[in-house]
Motif scaffolding. Structure first.
Motif, short mmCIF file in Angstrom:
data_model
loop_
_atom_site.label_atom_id
_atom_site.label_comp_id
_atom_site.label_asym_id
_atom_site.label_seq_id
_atom_site.Cartn_x
_atom_site.Cartn_y
_atom_site.Cartn_z
N PHE A 181 6.01 -41.62 43.85
CA PHE A 181 6.71 -41.17 42.74
C PHE A 181 7.77 -42.10 42.55
O PHE A 181 8.03 -42.51 41.10
CB PHE A 181 7.34 -39.80 42.88
N PHE A 182 8.31 -42.76 43.48
CA PHE A 182 9.23 -43.85 43.36
C PHE A 182 8.66 -44.92 42.47
O PHE A 182 9.33 -45.45 41.58
CB PHE A 182 9.64 -44.29 44.93
N ALA A 183 7.65 -45.54 42.81
CA ALA A 183 6.81 -46.49 42.21
C ALA A 183 6.60 -46.27 40.66
O ALA A 183 6.70 -46.95 39.84
CB ALA A 183 5.72 -47.01 43.17
N ALA A 184 5.69 -45.08 40.67
CA ALA A 184 5.22 -44.44 39.39
C ALA A 184 6.44 -44.48 38.37
O ALA A 184 6.27 -44.90 37.34
CB ALA A 184 4.40 -43.48 39.59
N SER A 185 7.62 -43.70 38.75
CA SER A 185 8.77 -43.69 37.87
C SER A 185 9.11 -45.01 37.34
O SER A 185 9.54 -45.04 36.02
CB SER A 185 9.96 -43.05 38.37
N PRO A 217 14.38 -50.52 37.71
CA PRO A 217 14.98 -49.28 38.23
C PRO A 217 13.84 -48.24 38.79
O PRO A 217 13.01 -48.03 37.81
CB PRO A 217 15.89 -48.58 37.30
N ALA A 218 13.94 -47.41 39.79
CA ALA A 218 12.99 -46.45 40.33
C ALA A 218 13.66 -45.21 40.42
O ALA A 218 14.68 -45.08 40.65
CB ALA A 218 12.19 -47.20 41.41
N SER A 219 12.89 -44.16 40.66
CA SER A 219 13.27 -42.68 41.07
C SER A 219 14.37 -42.35 40.21
O SER A 219 14.21 -42.17 38.99
CB SER A 219 13.42 -43.02 42.39
N GLN A 251 21.26 -53.67 45.11
CA GLN A 251 20.34 -53.56 44.13
C GLN A 251 19.76 -52.25 44.61
O GLN A 251 18.53 -52.33 45.39
CB GLN A 251 19.42 -54.78 43.89
N ASP A 252 20.02 -51.20 44.26
CA ASP A 252 19.27 -49.93 44.80
C ASP A 252 18.20 -49.34 43.99
O ASP A 252 18.33 -49.49 42.76
CB ASP A 252 20.51 -48.72 44.89
N SER A 253 17.31 -48.71 44.53
CA SER A 253 16.11 -47.87 43.95
C SER A 253 15.54 -48.90 42.79
O SER A 253 15.81 -48.51 41.58
CB SER A 253 16.89 -46.78 43.51
N GLN A 254 14.82 -49.88 43.50
CA GLN A 254 14.15 -50.66 42.43
C GLN A 254 12.81 -50.98 43.01
O GLN A 254 12.46 -50.79 44.39
CB GLN A 254 14.84 -52.13 42.13
N PHE A 255 11.73 -51.09 42.05
CA PHE A 255 10.35 -51.22 42.45
C PHE A 255 10.15 -52.64 41.67
O PHE A 255 9.86 -52.67 40.60
CB PHE A 255 9.48 -50.23 42.26
N GLN A 256 9.93 -53.63 42.34
CA GLN A 256 9.94 -54.95 41.69
C GLN A 256 8.54 -55.29 40.93
O GLN A 256 8.53 -55.76 39.92
CB GLN A 256 10.19 -56.00 42.49
N PRO A 257 7.61 -54.80 41.44
CA PRO A 257 6.22 -54.95 40.71
C PRO A 257 6.04 -54.12 39.46
O PRO A 257 4.98 -54.14 38.91
CB PRO A 257 5.16 -54.61 41.96
N ALA A 258 6.84 -53.35 39.17
CA ALA A 258 6.93 -52.36 38.00
C ALA A 258 6.54 -53.03 36.75
O ALA A 258 5.64 -52.75 35.97
CB ALA A 258 8.14 -51.51 37.84
N ARG A 259 7.22 -54.18 36.47
CA ARG A 259 6.96 -54.92 35.14
C ARG A 259 5.24 -55.41 35.11
O ARG A 259 4.75 -55.40 34.22
CB ARG A 259 8.08 -55.95 35.14
N SER A 260 4.99 -56.09 36.28
CA SER A 260 3.73 -56.58 36.21
C SER A 260 2.71 -55.63 36.03
O SER A 260 1.68 -55.82 35.18
CB SER A 260 3.48 -57.40 37.42
N VAL A 261 2.85 -54.35 36.74
CA VAL A 261 1.68 -53.37 36.65
C VAL A 261 2.25 -52.76 35.09
O VAL A 261 1.14 -52.38 34.73
CB VAL A 261 2.30 -52.06 37.65
N SER A 262 3.36 -52.56 34.63
CA SER A 262 3.09 -51.90 33.34
C SER A 262 2.71 -52.89 32.34
O SER A 262 2.00 -52.31 31.35
CB SER A 262 4.87 -51.58 32.96
N GLU A 263 2.89 -54.22 32.36
CA GLU A 263 2.18 -55.26 31.48
C GLU A 263 0.46 -54.99 31.74
O GLU A 263 -0.10 -55.05 30.42
CB GLU A 263 2.58 -56.55 31.76
N ALA A 264 -0.03 -54.81 32.86
CA ALA A 264 -1.34 -54.67 32.88
C ALA A 264 -1.99 -53.29 32.44
O ALA A 264 -2.92 -53.17 31.71
CB ALA A 264 -1.58 -54.58 34.61
#
Length: 548
Positions: A469-473, A58-60, A431-444
């Protein structure tokens, strides 16, 4: 969604109740049928939601709502969802209702839409129960079903499990309007429900305050008038009052604590905002918006489902005239029935409540700051739905339109029709307001934090880019769920909450940028994000960010 009943308040004398007769003979069978009817419609879409949200990011707004739900689990969430105007909605009831399922699911993001689905289904069942108890003619719940089904299409796909606070409050408003009408007819037992629902609506979205106040004051005035006249309206006067006070105390203690212990308090910020010189709208603009929402069937025919995020499409010329005629006719009927029907009358009460809410909707719309978008005023369409039922209800309850079945079968038809509609929710899953790469970025990022020995980084997010901000959140939510502590810049404090204020113990700087600034060192990670890239840098041991 919502509804009504006949001109009597007491128990119905209508015969023909197949459920009541079978209940006397087979109570266990009846209970099993009712339990299945209540549970199965939720199980089917819930399984689709859970399957569709595996590895969701989830994002934003959705990410921030999940962060606040986590804070409710810790018992530290004092306020409601954030507002982009620098304050938060008044109270945390929504988050504390979400918290049990969020805890039971192991902090699964899928638990939030499942919980909202349950909230909405409970609200619908409450509507069915009220109609069954307060309306005699089976015609009324059947026509209510004919209203609710297309109204669901108007609200759009995914509405029933949309966790966004402007969406999650629509169906509870429906139930609130109905129980207000019940209270106006002397049903004192619903007073705690009125208090609880009204508080939930206002705490979750402060834009409901005018409607909730109008509904509560109108029903309270009618109740007092009826009580003075009869003196025997309520069978139990003290217990509902005690429960009402306890409900209000439980729901408003945390917001009041925040108000008294912060300077300025959140309530002060809200009052300052709405009493200030913020750009509002003319009465003509407000009337146009209220007209199209009350005439939602016409809006649906012209434009399809409600565009929650996009601006309203223009409604001009003969199209506007048709919508105006619909709304004016409904308001006229509500005014007529408010003065014509004799007491005690459920439809008269519902007409009075809906008329009051329709009037204050215009005033509320004039105070909207900035461009009016549907998510701000969608609640008015529910007032339109209930107003339609109140406008035609007295005609439906007449003997000339009576069906050869009792009120119980009519309520059962409404319940089954709604159950079928709810069971089909999630086809396909929105599937509203999602940023799929978030998990891989957070793991890095997490790996880099461990390698560099940074335990609590301060997060700096480049301003001026909603896409960033959408992606960062989404990334920060995943870091939080991985037990990474961090703080954010002052500009984001209202969005995240007090837990993420800078404490002076930060030992690193985590920077989020849209793309690679010229001359910047190589980024820790960069991933595509719309028209730009999400790039993250980690700087160990920067200067203290407490002055940011």
């Amino acid at each position: 969604m919502a509804s009504t009943r006949r001109t009597f308040v007491g128990p119905s004398l209508t015969s023909g109740s197949c459920i009541s007769s079978s209940a006397a003979r087979h109570p266990i069978v009846l209970f099993a049928i009712l339990a299945g009817l209540a549970v199965l419609p939720v199980i089917m879409p819930a399984s689709r939601i859970i399957a569709g949200m595996r590895n969701a990011s989830p994002a934003s707004d959705f990410a921030l709502l999940e962060l606040s739900t986590g804070e409710a689990l810790r018992g530290t969430q004092l306020l409601g969802p954030y507002s982009r105007f620098g304050w938060r909605h008044p109270g945390p009831a929504y988050f504390y209702l979400q918290a049990p399922l969020y805890w039971a699911s192991g902090a699964s993001s899928a638990s939030l839409p499942v919980a909202v689905l349950i909230f909405n289904w409970v609200a619908l069942l409450g509507v069915v129960a009220c109609l069954r108890r307060w309306v005699d003619q089976a015609t009324v719940p059947i026509v209510a079903l004919a209203l609710f089904l297309p109204y669901g299409l108007y609200l759009g796909p995914g509405f029933l499990y949309n966790i966004w606070n402007p969406a999650v409050t629509i169906l509870p408003l429906c139930l609130f309007l109905i129980v207000c009408a019940g209270l106006a007819c002397g049903r004192t037992v619903v007073l705690p429900i009125v208090a609880g629902l009204g508080s939930f609506l206002v705490q979750t979205h402060v834009g409901y305050l005018p409607c909730v106040a109008a509904g509560a004051l109108t029903s309270g005035a009618l109740w007092l008038r009826l009580r003075r006249r009869d003196g025997e309206v309520a069978t139990s006067r003290h217990l509902p009052m005690i429960l009402t006070v306890a409900t209000l105390a439980a729901l408003w203690t945390m917001p009041l604590v925040e108000q008294m212990t912060r300077d300025p308090g959140n309530m002060s910020l809200i009052l300052r905002f709405f009493s200030g010189e913020s750009a509002g709208h003319t009465w003509g603009e407000a009337l146009a918006i209220v007209t199209r929402e009350i005439a939602w069937p016409w809006s649906y025919i012209l434009f399809g489902s409600l565009p929650w995020y996009a601006p309203y499409q223009p409604l001009e010329g003969w199209r506007h005239a048709v919508g105006g005629a619909f709304a004016l006719g409904q308001i006229g009927l509500l005014t007529f029935w408010s003065g014509r029907l004799r007491e005690p009358s459920f439809f008269r009460a519902l007409a009075c409540v809906c008329l009051a809410c329709s009037i204050v909707a215009v005033l509320a719309t004039t105070r909207v700051s900035g461009e009016i978008r549907p998510y701000v005023t969608a609640w008015i369409s529910m007032v339109g739905v209930m107003g339609s039922l109140a406008a035609i209800g007295p005609v439906l309850a007449s003997r000339g339109l009576a069906l050869p079945i009792g009120r119980d079968p009519g309520a059962l038809i409404l319940a089954v029709g709604l159950a079928i509609a709810v069971a089909l929710v999630g086809r396909p899953l929105v599937q509203d307001s999602q940023f799929q790469p978030a998990r891989s970025v957070s793991e890095a990022v997490r790996a880099a934090l461990l390698e560099s020995g940074v335990h609590r980084p301060h997060v700096a997010i480049q301003t001026g880019s909603p896409e960033l901000f959408f992606a960062a959140s989404a990334v920060l939510l995943q870091l939080h769920k991985a037990d990474v502590a961090f703080s954010v810049d002052r500009v984001w404090w209202n969005f995240f909450g007090e837990r993420w204020h800078a404490s002076g113990r930060e030992d690193g700087l985590l920077e989020f940028h849209a793309g690679r600034p010229s001359g910047a060192p190589p980024a820790l990670v960069c991933v595509p994000n719309g028209a730009s890239d999400l790039c993250v840098w980690l700087v160990p041991h920067p200067p203290s960010p407490s002055a940011r």
